[in-house]
Design a protein around this motif. Sequence first.
Motif, PDB file in Angstrom:
ATOM      1  N   THR A   1       0.826  -1.102  -0.211  1.00  0.00           N
ATOM      2  CA  THR A   1       0.133   0.055   0.153  1.00  0.00           C
ATOM      3  C   THR A   1       0.878   1.212  -0.010  1.00  0.00           C
ATOM      4  O   THR A   1       2.064   1.067   0.612  1.00  0.00           O
ATOM      5  CB  THR A   1      -1.057   0.170   1.119  1.00  0.00           C
ATOM      6  N   LYS A   2       0.354   2.340  -0.715  1.00  0.00           N
ATOM      7  CA  LYS A   2       0.949   3.571  -0.566  1.00  0.00           C
ATOM      8  C   LYS A   2       0.070   4.662  -0.134  1.00  0.00           C
ATOM      9  O   LYS A   2      -0.972   4.690  -0.372  1.00  0.00           O
ATOM     10  CB  LYS A   2       1.466   3.950  -2.142  1.00  0.00           C
ATOM     11  N   ARG A   3       0.467   5.690   0.715  1.00  0.00           N
ATOM     12  CA  ARG A   3      -0.342   6.729   1.437  1.00  0.00           C
ATOM     13  C   ARG A   3      -0.676   7.492   0.194  1.00  0.00           C
ATOM     14  O   ARG A   3       0.120   8.014  -0.540  1.00  0.00           O
ATOM     15  CB  ARG A   3       0.628   7.440   2.322  1.00  0.00           C
ATOM     16  N   PRO A   4      -1.940   8.263   0.604  1.00  0.00           N
ATOM     17  CA  PRO A   4      -2.789   8.886  -0.354  1.00  0.00           C
ATOM     18  C   PRO A   4      -1.885  10.412  -0.473  1.00  0.00           C
ATOM     19  O   PRO A   4      -1.155  10.753   0.651  1.00  0.00           O
ATOM     20  CB  PRO A   4      -4.041   8.962  -0.141  1.00  0.00           C
ATOM     21  N   TRP A   5      -1.807  11.031  -1.415  1.00  0.00           N
ATOM     22  CA  TRP A   5      -1.058  12.310  -1.632  1.00  0.00           C
ATOM     23  C   TRP A   5      -1.575  13.472  -0.618  1.00  0.00           C
ATOM     24  O   TRP A   5      -0.914  14.336  -0.064  1.00  0.00           O
ATOM     25  CB  TRP A   5      -1.185  12.806  -3.134  1.00  0.00           C
ATOM     26  N   TYR A   6      -2.926  13.429  -0.391  1.00  0.00           N
ATOM     27  CA  TYR A   6      -3.408  14.533   0.597  1.00  0.00           C
ATOM     28  C   TYR A   6      -2.989  14.334   2.120  1.00  0.00           C
ATOM     29  O   TYR A   6      -2.782  15.214   2.690  1.00  0.00           O
ATOM     30  CB  TYR A   6      -5.127  14.482   0.554  1.00  0.00           C
ATOM     31  N   GLN A   7      -2.638  12.888   2.400  1.00  0.00           N
ATOM     32  CA  GLN A   7      -2.102  12.778   3.773  1.00  0.00           C
ATOM     33  C   GLN A   7      -0.707  13.230   3.967  1.00  0.00           C
ATOM     34  O   GLN A   7      -0.430  13.948   4.940  1.00  0.00           O
ATOM     35  CB  GLN A   7      -1.891  11.245   3.990  1.00  0.00           C
ATOM     36  N   PHE A   8       0.082  13.491   2.639  1.00  0.00           N
ATOM     37  CA  PHE A   8       1.235  13.956   2.720  1.00  0.00           C
ATOM     38  C   PHE A   8       1.252  15.553   2.962  1.00  0.00           C
ATOM     39  O   PHE A   8       2.054  16.007   3.767  1.00  0.00           O
ATOM     40  CB  PHE A   8       1.848  13.452   1.367  1.00  0.00           C
TER      41      PHE A   8
END
Length: 474
Positions: free
Chosen positions: A429-436
Amino acid sequence: MARLFAKLKAIDFFKKIPSDLTEATLTGAWLSILAAVIMVFLFTAELISFMSISTSTQLVVDRSPQNELLKLNFNISFPALSCEFASVDVSDSLGTKRMNLTKTVRKLPIDLDMIRVGSAVEDHSHKPAPKYDAEGHFDEEPDIDVTVPLSHVNFDATLARYPIVIVNFFAPWCHWCQRLEPTWEAATKEVHDKYPEWDGRIRFAKVDCTQEMELCRAHFIQGFPSIRVFRKGHDDIVIGGMHEHETYMGDRTKDALVAFADSLVPSAGQPHRKHVNLSAAPKTSGCNLAGFVMVKKVPGTLTFVARSEGHSFDHTWMNMTHLVHSFHVGTRPSPRKYQQLKRLHPAGLTPDWADKMHDQFFLSEHAQSTHEHYLQVVLTTIEPRRSRHTGSYDAYEYTAHSHTYQSDSIPSTRFTYDLSPIQILVQETKRPWYQFLTTSCAIIGGVFTVAGILDALLYQSFKVAKKLNLGKQG
């Protein structure tokens, strides 16, 4: 328009303080540098975390497609089970039974030291069973001069006297031997009438293996009746540079046996020639069975046993001692998928992760010993992020529990497998951009706020300390 701009200024979140009302301090400068360093460090760590791929592990009900087949791969050596009768059978809890599988199984003769001594054995399991004369067909025949069974005393001398000797190795308790007996006696009389002693080219004989056990074992007889052809004192046939036995595989009727004898007589005294009704039986005691079988994904059993449609077996003679070179479930991963599996597997990979029975030896210490291996199989599915559907890999692991017991049935080696209904699903899994973005803003804003609070505290503390110091001086 000017009035509109004036109203917009009223909702400014970032109202500015005139520069002449602000005061720069050395403490604030150091805090600003420290805060900037902390912001850069945390932002870099967050960026690395965002760019990296994490894994999630779930336990789910097995999602395998309906009617999907499972591949069982094996390589097992049986030093005391002849390839002539070695059989691989499969049965499962749904009632499916498949006997003597041959298409995906290779049989190689081996000796007691498990060294290959012959070429691959051709399996005749799908040929029609040999025909017999009707029971009672010769009951009303006139007295037949029954040949006295050979013994270890006169066996070698008989082979040396006749260019061709056809020997029936039998056991009186064997059903097929009992059915063959009158036919054999009738064929013996007719052949010996046609080719009397003075002719001296061919002889029919028989050996009672219950009385001559060592003689039968010396010729690797495991199934009854076994009809062997001896020419010039031996039953060797050379195929591909390997020495093997000649065994008669034709019909067991009087006409067939007499016709077979007639076809062999002209070759008496001539170089050895292979006959159409003769087949190579391994001149060794053992067999290596390697290959795979496809089974349904339900509990079942893979059985290695001696089997023949036209022979009987003495259970006390069967020795199922074996060495498991390898036994694994499913398809071996490619190097790329192996690296993915090694990287993503929840607990990592041990050297025996796929083959818990590698190079294990199991000895039959008693007669009629059956070996049973109970395997509990678990499916782990690895789903890499970039190729979730095309690059996923199913890895099967199992636990093995083995035991040996004595049974009244024919000894065998059984691999009983049971599949867990729970599947381990490992996904990248990869974190979504908005979390970054959210975390980055939190880092910048949080560090700035904390640094501002510290700066205010230090500034006020210095002012208070300064006032106190001035008061003491006054």
